[in-house]
Design a protein around this motif. Structure first.
Motif, mmCIF file in Angstrom:
data_model
loop_
_atom_site.group_PDB
_atom_site.id
_atom_site.type_symbol
_atom_site.label_atom_id
_atom_site.label_comp_id
_atom_site.label_asym_id
_atom_site.label_seq_id
_atom_site.Cartn_x
_atom_site.Cartn_y
_atom_site.Cartn_z
ATOM 1 N N LYS A 320 0.830 -1.210 0.000
ATOM 2 C CA LYS A 320 0.000 0.000 0.000
ATOM 3 C C LYS A 320 0.864 1.261 0.000
ATOM 4 O O LYS A 320 0.578 2.226 -0.727
ATOM 5 C CB LYS A 320 -0.924 -0.011 1.222
ATOM 6 N N ASP A 321 1.915 1.271 0.817
ATOM 7 C CA ASP A 321 2.786 2.446 0.875
ATOM 8 C C ASP A 321 3.469 2.701 -0.466
ATOM 9 O O ASP A 321 3.501 3.831 -0.960
ATOM 10 C CB ASP A 321 3.858 2.260 1.957
ATOM 11 N N VAL A 322 4.014 1.649 -1.042
ATOM 12 C CA VAL A 322 4.775 1.819 -2.278
ATOM 13 C C VAL A 322 3.873 2.245 -3.424
ATOM 14 O O VAL A 322 4.234 3.123 -4.222
ATOM 15 C CB VAL A 322 5.535 0.524 -2.616
ATOM 16 N N ILE A 323 2.693 1.650 -3.518
ATOM 17 C CA ILE A 323 1.783 2.027 -4.606
ATOM 18 C C ILE A 323 1.300 3.463 -4.427
ATOM 19 O O ILE A 323 1.128 4.202 -5.404
ATOM 20 C CB ILE A 323 0.601 1.048 -4.679
ATOM 21 N N GLN A 324 1.124 3.893 -3.176
ATOM 22 C CA GLN A 324 0.629 5.254 -2.945
ATOM 23 C C GLN A 324 1.742 6.299 -2.957
ATOM 24 O O GLN A 324 1.589 7.371 -3.543
ATOM 25 C CB GLN A 324 -0.113 5.316 -1.609
ATOM 26 N N TYR A 325 2.877 5.980 -2.327
ATOM 27 C CA TYR A 325 3.933 6.982 -2.136
ATOM 28 C C TYR A 325 5.227 6.692 -2.922
ATOM 29 O O TYR A 325 6.088 7.567 -3.028
ATOM 30 C CB TYR A 325 4.306 7.098 -0.650
ATOM 31 N N GLY A 326 5.385 5.476 -3.382
ATOM 32 C CA GLY A 326 6.627 5.098 -4.044
ATOM 33 C C GLY A 326 7.686 4.568 -3.106
ATOM 34 O O GLY A 326 8.693 4.009 -3.556
ATOM 35 N N ILE A 327 7.514 4.736 -1.798
ATOM 36 C CA ILE A 327 8.454 4.266 -0.784
ATOM 37 C C ILE A 327 7.669 3.744 0.413
ATOM 38 O O ILE A 327 6.444 3.924 0.502
ATOM 39 C CB ILE A 327 9.410 5.389 -0.315
ATOM 40 N N ILE A 328 8.358 3.109 1.342
ATOM 41 C CA ILE A 328 7.734 2.662 2.585
ATOM 42 C C ILE A 328 7.674 3.839 3.547
ATOM 43 O O ILE A 328 8.668 4.546 3.753
ATOM 44 C CB ILE A 328 8.526 1.496 3.212
ATOM 45 N N ASP A 329 6.514 4.047 4.140
ATOM 46 C CA ASP A 329 6.304 5.158 5.074
ATOM 47 C C ASP A 329 6.957 4.818 6.415
ATOM 48 O O ASP A 329 6.455 3.992 7.172
ATOM 49 C CB ASP A 329 4.809 5.404 5.251
ATOM 50 N N GLN A 330 8.076 5.456 6.693
ATOM 51 C CA GLN A 330 8.830 5.133 7.907
ATOM 52 C C GLN A 330 8.050 5.467 9.168
ATOM 53 O O GLN A 330 8.083 4.719 10.151
ATOM 54 C CB GLN A 330 10.168 5.876 7.910
ATOM 55 N N ALA A 331 7.333 6.587 9.163
ATOM 56 C CA ALA A 331 6.607 7.012 10.360
ATOM 57 C C ALA A 331 5.463 6.068 10.692
ATOM 58 O O ALA A 331 5.234 5.736 11.868
ATOM 59 C CB ALA A 331 6.084 8.435 10.161
ATOM 60 N N THR A 332 4.746 5.623 9.678
ATOM 61 C CA THR A 332 3.580 4.765 9.896
ATOM 62 C C THR A 332 3.971 3.315 10.096
ATOM 63 O O THR A 332 3.354 2.599 10.886
ATOM 64 C CB THR A 332 2.610 4.884 8.703
ATOM 65 N N HIS A 333 4.998 2.876 9.391
ATOM 66 C CA HIS A 333 5.379 1.461 9.416
ATOM 67 C C HIS A 333 6.885 1.322 9.660
ATOM 68 O O HIS A 333 7.645 0.922 8.766
ATOM 69 C CB HIS A 333 4.981 0.789 8.099
ATOM 70 N N PRO A 334 7.336 1.621 10.869
ATOM 71 C CA PRO A 334 8.783 1.594 11.160
ATOM 72 C C PRO A 334 9.397 0.205 11.064
ATOM 73 O O PRO A 334 10.550 0.065 10.636
ATOM 74 C CB PRO A 334 8.870 2.153 12.581
ATOM 75 N N ALA A 335 8.663 -0.836 11.453
ATOM 76 C CA ALA A 335 9.215 -2.191 11.388
ATOM 77 C C ALA A 335 9.442 -2.611 9.941
ATOM 78 O O ALA A 335 10.480 -3.196 9.598
ATOM 79 C CB ALA A 335 8.284 -3.173 12.084
ATOM 80 N N GLU A 336 8.482 -2.299 9.084
ATOM 81 C CA GLU A 336 8.618 -2.620 7.673
ATOM 82 C C GLU A 336 9.752 -1.812 7.040
ATOM 83 O O GLU A 336 10.518 -2.332 6.218
ATOM 84 C CB GLU A 336 7.307 -2.335 6.934
ATOM 85 N N TYR A 337 9.837 -0.550 7.421
ATOM 86 C CA TYR A 337 10.887 0.313 6.894
ATOM 87 C C TYR A 337 12.267 -0.230 7.264
ATOM 88 O O TYR A 337 13.170 -0.293 6.421
ATOM 89 C CB TYR A 337 10.711 1.730 7.439
ATOM 90 N N GLN A 338 12.445 -0.626 8.502
ATOM 91 C CA GLN A 338 13.745 -1.132 8.954
ATOM 92 C C GLN A 338 14.145 -2.408 8.223
ATOM 93 O O GLN A 338 15.316 -2.602 7.882
ATOM 94 C CB GLN A 338 13.720 -1.401 10.455
#
Length: 682
Positions: A320-338
């Motif tokens: 969802k993050d990548v399709i909407q923003y192009g990147i992983i949303d660090q603030a909303t999904h820190p575990a996924e971002y890491q």
């Protein structure tokens, strides 16, 4: 009189001269017994007439060929987007095909706003969709290509259009070729799965003709094994992640007049995300067959449902993050971002423009000695008049966990990753005192270890999910469960997320090949963003498939414009005129890598022999000159190479060098990959 020299291999080109009566030619033939060359003298006017006649005949033949191709293209079968709705278009009949639309490969794309996390995580999976035309073995890793050519004598005309993977599919299908030249992406018994149930069927006599574009791909533009007589001409390749063209054991290949304006520069995720996608079906099967299964992970008991839901939720959040923003949303999904974020936005492994290799995947170190078995060698390769520029990539060193000498990888071959080289920090474990570590886990590791334990217990049973590459060991499982406090993971360095040997990046890589021509190409503006290798203190040992055990010779940030290894002339007669291989008239400029040990314009490696090097211009950095002590070298020739002829008309601004090459001392029978070249130490 006009004099010229002619070798035995040129004789047929001038056979026209023999059509004229000898008394008109006034021909004198002199034999030099120390050379295969002969000197001919004949009237200039007659020579001019003969050559003009030859030229006119050649022009007429070319015109006829052009008309034949144009006629074939006019009558070719049109391909539209609706041919790809169900998935991969399988071409199993000879003939001519052409694009009649800009193809965006996105089979069964979903409405993400109304899709559940489970539906997102299993998106684009042909096995779960159950379409009978897609074999469970060949398509076990998903739709591996937009077009799979498994017939001989196929011509594909791009016809001015483009064909590319959609961004949604590129995110969820991390091994992919826009065009696969076979019925399966690997040979039998190669790769992380046995992909072949029906006979493996490679394409022969395949032609891809531009103008047109082979676009976005999470791996390759074109990929194949065991092909013969492949012609790729006038094609634009762009937005691929790994390579434009990658062919193993190809007999007869021409890539000409192609353009690569850039590779992909907006890759949002690392290889760890692919590991999450590919372990999910195993965990799902465990949930469906053993819904009450649980184990202690990270100090608490976790049911299989919890581990599965955590993994699926994280996959869906990334999507969802990548399709909407192009990147992983660090603030909303820190575990996924890491765990999954790609900070460099380019492929996190080696990248190429064109890769030609011998039999099997090119996942090991550079070739040393050419095989005496010609059946496993590529041959007759021409890479001419292509333009490559604006390439960026980096290699992410993934330390492979080793237990009792075996690399720990999951059921789909992904490495058990406990160290993040980008952040220089442990992941999934914590050091509680000197050399004492505790398991903390994450979505990937919990899933991998739970599936590994269940497999060791024989709980997954017989199903379409192959498990032969799983190597998760009992000591590792016991440590994750908190029952083995003395356990401390050991790491094997110099590999990536699939434990391929780190070799840096190479724009043109030709290896294990008899006879090649690399001529008239331009390579410009290539940048490697890799960090240096991890601290050597973290390395228990180094990849056994690498070319050297010396920890200081790790090539993670190295960059080569053209690299050939274990190559030879077209035949055993190295002095027979045009039979020699050649690297000529190429221009290589602006190669950058901040922490490289080596940036080479042309690199001749292994026991290569029979190569002409002439009229190349290499200027790797306009601010750097010829300094033998720095990392830049215009031409490097290993001292194991022989019969390498370097003409004086080359201009290597950063100079030339010859070096010894360290060789890997292996014990008898020792190998990193027992499974026919697969990158798994189990």
């Amino acid at each position: 009189f006009f004099s010229f020299k002619i070798s035995k291999s040129h004789t047929q080109r001038y056979l026209l001269i023999a059509l004229y009566p000898l008394h008109h030619l006034h021909l004198h033939l002199h034999l030099n017994h120390t050379s295969s060359e002969r000197t001919m003298k004949l009237p200039f006017s007659l020579l001019a007439f003969a050559l003009l006649t030859h030229s006119a005949t050649a022009t007429a033949i070319q015109a006829a060929d052009c008309e034949a191709r144009a006629s074939q293209q006019r009558h070719a079968k049109c391909l539209y987007n609706n041919h790809f709705i169900d998935g991969t278009l399988i071409i199993d009949q000879p003939g001519a095909y052409k694009l009649c639309d800009n193809i965006v490969f996105c089979p069964h794309n979903m409405d993400v706003d109304n899709a559940s996390d489970e539906e997102i995580a299993s998106a684009f999976d042909p096995i779960e969709q159950g379409n009978p035309k897609y074999n469970n073995n060949e398509y076990a890793l998903g739709f591996f290509a937009a077009i799979a050519v498994q017939a001989d004598d196929v011509s594909l005309f791009l016809n001015g259009y483009s064909i590319a993977q959609c961004r949604e599919h590129a995110l969820m299908q991390r091994f992919f070729a826009v065009i696969e030249l076979a019925s399966a992406p690997f040979l039998p018994d190669n790769g992380p799965h046995d992909f072949v149930s029906d006979p493996f069927t490679p394409a022969k006599n395949f032609k891809l003709t531009g103008p047109g574009t082979v676009g976005l791909s999470s791996h390759h533009g074109i990929h194949g094994n065991e092909n013969e007589n492949v012609l790729i001409s006038g094609v634009t390749f762009k937005d691929f992640e790994v390579g434009a063209v990658s062919l193993n054991n190809v007999k007869g290949l021409t890539i000409k007049n192609c353009d690569i304006p850039n590779n992909r520069h907006d890759v949002p995720i690392l290889g760890s995300f692919s590991a999450a996608l590919k372990i999910r079906p195993y965990l799902k099967h465990l949930l469906e067959t053993n819904p009450d299964y649980s184990m202690t992970l990270g100090g608490s008991v976790k049911p299989v449902m919890e581990v599965y839901n955590t993994l699926v939720t994280q996959i869906a959040n990334v999507y969802k993050d990548v399709i909407q923003y192009g990147i992983i949303d660090q603030a909303t999904h820190p575990a996924e971002y890491q765990l999954y974020n790609n900070p460099n936005q380019v492929i996190d492994g080696p990248c190429y423009a064109f890769l030609v290799h011998g039999e099997g995947p090119a996942v090991g170190g550079f070739g040393e000695v050419q095989s005496t078995d010609a059946s496993v060698l590529s041959n007759s390769v021409k890479i001419v008049n292509n333009n490559v520029q604006n390439i960026r990539c980096f290699t992410n060193e993934v330390l492979a966990t080793v237990v009792d000498g075996d690399v720990q990888n999951d059921a789909r071959g992904a490495i058990m990753q406990f160290y993040n080289a980008l952040d220089e920090a442990y992941i999934g474990m914590a050091e509680i005192s000197s050399d004492i570590y505790t398991y903390t886990g994450n979505a990937n590791l919990d899933a991998q270890i739970m599936v590994g334990k269940a497999l060791n217990q024989g709980l997954l049973g017989d199903n379409i999910l192959q498990t032969n590459v799983n190597s998760v060991s009992l000591p590792l499982v016991e440590w994750a469960e908190g029952n083995n406090s003395s356990f401390a993971p050991s790491f094997r360095c110099n590999g990536d997320s699939m434990h391929h040997v780190i070799k840096g990046s190479i724009m043109f890589r030709v290896e294990d090949c008899q006879g090649f021509i690399i001529r008239g190409n331009t390579i410009n503006n290539v940048e490697i963003l890799s960090k240096g290798p991890v601290q050597v203190e973290l390395c228990g040992d180094f990849h056994k498939g690498a070319s050297s055990l010396d920890g200081s010779d790790r090539m993670i940030a190295d960059l080569r414009g053209i690299s050939v290894a274990a190559v030879s002339a077209y035949d055993d007669s190295l002095g027979a005129g045009n039979d020699i291989s050649s690297i000529s008239n190429n221009t290589i400029t602006n190669l950058k890598s901040a922490v490289a040990n080596l940036i080479a314009g042309v690199d001749i490696q292994g026991y290569s022999e029979g190569v002409d090097i002439e009229n190349n211009y290499v200027n790797l950095d306009a601010t750097v000159g010829n300094n033998s002590s720095d990392k830049w070298v215009g031409l490097r020739i290993r001292q194991t190479a022989s019969a390498i002829f370097v003409k004086q008309n080359n201009n290597f601004v950063q100079g030339e060098s010859q070096e010894n090459r360290r060789k890997l001392p292996r014990k008898a029978g020792e190998t990193e990959w027992p499974n026919s070249g697969c990158p798994f130490g189990h």
